[in-house]
Every structure is written in structure tokens, then in C-alpha cells.
Motif scaffolding. Structure first.
Motif, PDB file in Angstrom:
ATOM      1  N   SER A   2       0.850  -1.251  -0.077  1.00 40.22           N
ATOM      2  CA  SER A   2      -0.110   0.127  -0.019  1.00 40.22           C
ATOM      3  C   SER A   2       0.932   1.252  -0.003  1.00 40.22           C
ATOM      4  N   ASN A   3       0.328   2.478  -0.141  1.00 45.66           N
ATOM      5  CA  ASN A   3       1.099   3.457  -0.074  1.00 45.66           C
ATOM      6  C   ASN A   3       1.513   3.787   1.209  1.00 45.66           C
ATOM      7  N   PHE A  60       5.156   5.197  -8.223  1.00 53.72           N
ATOM      8  CA  PHE A  60       6.262   6.154  -8.268  1.00 53.72           C
ATOM      9  C   PHE A  60       6.373   6.755  -7.099  1.00 53.72           C
ATOM     10  N   LEU A  61       7.646   7.029  -6.266  1.00 45.14           N
ATOM     11  CA  LEU A  61       7.867   7.597  -5.003  1.00 45.14           C
ATOM     12  C   LEU A  61       8.814   8.630  -5.167  1.00 45.14           C
ATOM     13  N   ILE A  72       3.716   9.620  -3.287  1.00 42.41           N
ATOM     14  CA  ILE A  72       3.515   8.212  -3.909  1.00 42.41           C
ATOM     15  C   ILE A  72       2.231   8.213  -4.958  1.00 42.41           C
ATOM     16  N   LEU A  73       2.549   7.804  -6.125  1.00 47.26           N
ATOM     17  CA  LEU A  73       1.438   7.671  -7.134  1.00 47.26           C
ATOM     18  C   LEU A  73       1.767   6.139  -7.505  1.00 47.26           C
ATOM     19  N   GLN A  74       0.490   5.420  -7.603  1.00 51.04           N
ATOM     20  CA  GLN A  74       0.491   4.117  -8.057  1.00 51.04           C
ATOM     21  C   GLN A  74      -0.754   3.905  -8.928  1.00 51.04           C
ATOM     22  N   SER A  75      -0.660   3.025 -10.291  1.00 50.20           N
ATOM     23  CA  SER A  75      -1.645   2.986 -10.903  1.00 50.20           C
ATOM     24  C   SER A  75      -1.591   1.447 -11.397  1.00 50.20           C
TER      25      SER A  75
END
Length: 98
Positions: A2-3, A60-61, A72-75
Motif C-alpha cells: 500500500s502507499n 512512483f515514489l 506516492i502514485l500507483q496505477s
């Protein structure tokens, strides 16, 4: 991951809970690696960053060297990897400066 988990592990890495301060300094010291990639992180002027892409998922961190500021971006849309990486850079710069 998780983020929250990614942030906590990254913070622990930077604050000496996973590596000693001496080992952290060795791993992330400036060197002759032109991309400044060491120990899973790219070393930038005032922050570290990581990025990953695989199996249709990307993350991306961007985290300050003291670990106090992070983006933090997650996709699940890895077809937009470059756009998302640029977005992470822009958000970090807008929030915390370059």
C-alpha cells in the motif's frame, strides 16, 4: 504494498531502522554512476525517487532525504508510465520545491 506501507519502509530505510546510518551514507553517497541509482533509489539534489513498472502496474515514489515529505502514485494503467512519472515529479516540485 500500500502507499502507507511503501512510505513506512522508505522512511525506515532513510532513518536508520533498516540500515545503519553508516551503511546508508555509503550506499547513497555521490559516486560516478551518472544516473545516481543506488540501493533502489535515484539520488536527486534534495530528494530520492523510485519507480517501477510491471504486469500492468506502476508506482512512483518521491521522498525528501529526511523522509518528512513524500509523493506516492500507483496505477494499474502502465500504458501511461511516462505521464505518471512526470506527474509525480510535478506534484513533488509543486508541494515541496525542487
Amino acid at each position: 504494498m500500500s502507499n502507507d506501507d511503501l512510505y513506512k519502509v522508505s522512511l525506515d530505510l532513510l532513518n536508520g531502522k533498516l540500515l545503519s546510518s553508516q551503511n546508508k551514507d555509503i550506499i547513497y553517497a555521490p559516486g560516478n554512476n551518472t544516473s545516481h541509482y543506488r540501493g533502489g533509489l535515484y539520488t536527486k539534489n534534495n530528494h530520492y525517487e523510485s519507480k517501477g513498472n510491471g504486469y500492468g502496474y506502476c508506482n512512483f515514489l518521491r521522498i525528501s532525504k529526511d523522509g518528512q515529505n513524500a509523493v506516492i502514485l500507483q496505477s494499474t494503467d502502465s500504458s501511461r508510465y511516462g505521464d505518471l512519472s512526470n506527474s509525480a515529479d510535478k506534484i513533488y516540485a509543486d508541494l515541496f520545491g525542487k
